[in-house]
Scaffold this active site. Structure first.
Site, PDB file in Angstrom:
ATOM      1  N   GLU A   1       0.983  -1.274   0.077  1.00 55.32           N
ATOM      2  CA  GLU A   1       0.190  -0.028  -0.194  1.00 55.32           C
ATOM      3  C   GLU A   1       0.882   1.349  -0.071  1.00 55.32           C
ATOM      4  O   GLU A   1       1.876   1.290   0.508  1.00 55.32           O
ATOM      5  CB  GLU A   1      -0.915  -0.175   1.324  1.00 55.32           C
ATOM      6  CG  GLU A   1      -2.136  -1.013   1.095  1.00 55.32           C
ATOM      7  CD  GLU A   1      -3.067  -0.889   2.358  1.00 55.32           C
ATOM      8  OE1 GLU A   1      -2.713  -0.404   3.627  1.00 55.32           O
ATOM      9  OE2 GLU A   1      -3.896  -1.183   2.042  1.00 55.32           O
TER      10      GLU A   1
ATOM     11  N   CYS B   1       3.241   8.763   0.646  1.00 55.52           N
ATOM     12  CA  CYS B   1       4.045   7.697   1.820  1.00 55.52           C
ATOM     13  C   CYS B   1       4.151   6.347   1.031  1.00 55.52           C
ATOM     14  O   CYS B   1       3.228   5.937   0.389  1.00 55.52           O
ATOM     15  CB  CYS B   1       3.044   7.712   2.716  1.00 55.52           C
ATOM     16  SG  CYS B   1       3.447   6.446   4.014  1.00 55.52           S
TER      17      CYS B   1
ATOM     18  N   CYS C   1       6.894  -6.726   7.160  1.00 55.52           N
ATOM     19  CA  CYS C   1       7.938  -5.880   8.161  1.00 55.52           C
ATOM     20  C   CYS C   1       8.375  -6.809   9.241  1.00 55.52           C
ATOM     21  O   CYS C   1       7.643  -7.617   9.843  1.00 55.52           O
ATOM     22  CB  CYS C   1       7.376  -4.744   9.014  1.00 55.52           C
ATOM     23  SG  CYS C   1       8.684  -3.708   9.613  1.00 55.52           S
TER      24      CYS C   1
ATOM     25  N   CYS D   1       6.265  -4.084  15.690  1.00 55.56           N
ATOM     26  CA  CYS D   1       5.792  -3.052  16.592  1.00 55.56           C
ATOM     27  C   CYS D   1       4.343  -3.309  17.224  1.00 55.56           C
ATOM     28  O   CYS D   1       3.522  -3.915  16.191  1.00 55.56           O
ATOM     29  CB  CYS D   1       5.888  -1.610  15.971  1.00 55.56           C
ATOM     30  SG  CYS D   1       7.729  -1.164  15.537  1.00 55.56           S
TER      31      CYS D   1
ATOM     32  N   CYS E   1       1.262  -1.742  15.397  1.00 54.58           N
ATOM     33  CA  CYS E   1       1.216  -1.544  13.770  1.00 54.58           C
ATOM     34  C   CYS E   1       0.541  -2.679  13.198  1.00 54.58           C
ATOM     35  O   CYS E   1       0.723  -3.979  13.473  1.00 54.58           O
ATOM     36  CB  CYS E   1       2.698  -1.460  13.308  1.00 54.58           C
ATOM     37  SG  CYS E   1       2.855  -1.441  11.671  1.00 54.58           S
TER      38      CYS E   1
ATOM     39  N   CYS F   1      -0.800   6.553   9.903  1.00 56.92           N
ATOM     40  CA  CYS F   1       0.307   5.949  10.573  1.00 56.92           C
ATOM     41  C   CYS F   1      -0.028   4.486  11.345  1.00 56.92           C
ATOM     42  O   CYS F   1      -0.711   4.590  12.113  1.00 56.92           O
ATOM     43  CB  CYS F   1       1.101   6.972  11.546  1.00 56.92           C
ATOM     44  SG  CYS F   1       2.570   6.358  12.396  1.00 56.92           S
TER      45      CYS F   1
HETATM   46  S1  SF4 Z   1       5.593   0.590  12.664  1.00 50.60           S
HETATM   47 FE1  SF4 Z   1       5.114  -1.339  11.673  1.00 50.60          FE
HETATM   48  S2  SF4 Z   1       6.010  -1.011   9.452  1.00 50.60           S
HETATM   49 FE2  SF4 Z   1       7.003   0.494  10.899  1.00 50.60          FE
HETATM   50  S3  SF4 Z   1       8.980  -0.744  11.726  1.00 50.60           S
HETATM   51 FE3  SF4 Z   1       7.229  -1.054  13.118  1.00 50.60          FE
HETATM   52  S4  SF4 Z   1       6.262  -2.912  12.356  1.00 50.60           S
HETATM   53 FE4  SF4 Z   1       7.541  -2.258  10.852  1.00 50.60          FE
END
Ligand code: SF4
Length: 352
Positions: A87, A113, A120, A124, A127, A344
């Site tokens: 995306e 963006c 990933c 986090c 996220c 975000c």
């Molecule tokens: S916020 Fe999401 S995309 Fe960004 S580094 Fe952390 S896990 Fe990865």
């Protein structure tokens, strides 16, 4: 699988298509005339076009879905040649303004963006992308194509500058070599001509990679996702903090070359009852002392079943005021695209 011609710098292309001025023509067709196929490149001889289409593809992405937010942001779902999806988001920063006579006072401004990986590894806790796990790095061409396709789709002319934020899916510094190449290709004045100071890399804080990026001296801007001021909380939010704690991130930032007119951005996602108090604000001021920093406070956007909550407006405002009164520039970022999950930490390549 065939590579895309977008993976190459102009110099590299001049090794592929001879004589070398053909590389310039090719760049012109791709980045200035927004060609969609090799066939339509009129001044390129037929044998070169055949050589190109036998060995390379032009566009490594296809648009699968576009969602438009009430605030004007647009979220794009792209399919890559191997079927994975990513995306990207177009964020209108300023609307076009015309005077009474219809004369344009200022043009609209955009940020795009972009994603740097499929999924990933960083994990986090807040996220959505993290929930998907890691699939693979994006190639330079796949990074470039996101901007190119969005500019084309919105009739944004080649000479209209856009800002790029590497803040979509993935940790850009975990794909640093492909990222650095994409930055160079974006910068080419005969291509999209997007200068380094219009490109911001947002990282979860891979200290070693921040140092490596600094040594590359690309001239890009840096944004650090800090989110917490003590290691205990940051580890819960961002497991990467076990490998690179707050002190190591701040030390890496101190060694990063920063343009005298610019600042390092610190992203601080505010979550109710976790990091929204004045004690945290005090610690933040201390941590950033001596750094040309700007803090962006971001309201946490709850998603279905998210364990965190949105802070109150009052606490956000008090936090901001404390920082501003103690010589740390601070703003509250209004997350655009909230209603289409484009804000975000909300990018997730859900299938249409
Ligand atoms: S916020 Fe999401 S995309 Fe960004 S580094 Fe952390 S896990 Fe990865």
């Amino acid at each position: 699988m065939k590579k895309s011609v977008l993976d190459f710098t102009k110099d590299e292309l001049s090794q592929i298509v001879k004589p070398s001025f053909r590389a310039k023509q090719l760049y012109h067709w791709i980045y200035q005339k927004y060609a969609n196929s090799f066939e339509e490149m009129k001044n390129i001889p037929k044998d070169i076009k055949e050589q190109l289409s036998d060995n390379y593809i032009l566009n490594p992405l296809e648009i699968v879905k576009i969602e438009e937010s009430s605030d004007g942001s647009k979220k794009y779902l792209f399919r890559l040649t191997d079927g994975f999806t990513i995306e990207s988001v177009l964020l209108p920063m300023k609307k076009e303004k015309v005077d009474e006579d219809g004369k344009i006072i200022h043009l609209s401004k955009y940020s795009i963006c972009v994603s740097s990986q499929v999924g990933c590894k960083i994990g986090c806790a807040f996220c959505l992308t993290a929930k998907e796990g890691f699939k693979r790095d994006l190639t330079p061409g796949e990074i470039i194509a996101q901007v190119l396709e969005i500019k084309k789709d919105n009739d944004i002319a080649q000479n209209r500058r856009v800002n790029i934020v590497y803040m979509g899916m993935g940790e850009p510094l975990d794909n640093i070599n492909n990222l650095a190449k994409a930055i160079e290709i974006f910068k080419d004045p005969e291509g999209l001509a997007i200068g380094a100071r219009r490109q911001t890399i947002s990282t979860s804080g891979l200290s070693a990679q921040i140092e490596k990026l600094g040594k590359m001296n690309l001239g890009v801007l840096l944004a650090i996702s800090l989110h917490a001021v003590d290691d205990e909380l940051r580890e819960k939010l961002m497991p990467i903090n076990r490998a690179y704690n707050i002190e190591s991130v701040i030390n890496a930032v101190r060694s990063f070359p920063i343009d005298a007119r610019k600042r390092v951005m610190f992203e601080y996602l505010v979550m109710k009852g976790l990091n929204d108090d004045i004690k945290s604000a005090k610690k933040l001021v201390k941590l950033l002392s001596g750094i040309r920093a700007k803090v962006n406070l971001i309201y946490f956007n709850p998603y279905p079943n998210s364990p965190f909550q949105r802070p109150s407006q009052k606490d956000m405002f008090e936090f901001k005021e404390y920082l501003n009164n103690h010589s740390v520039l601070c703003t509250i970022r209004q997350s655009k695209g909230l209603d289409i999950s484009a804000a975000c930490g909300q990018l997730y390549s859900s299938q249409p």
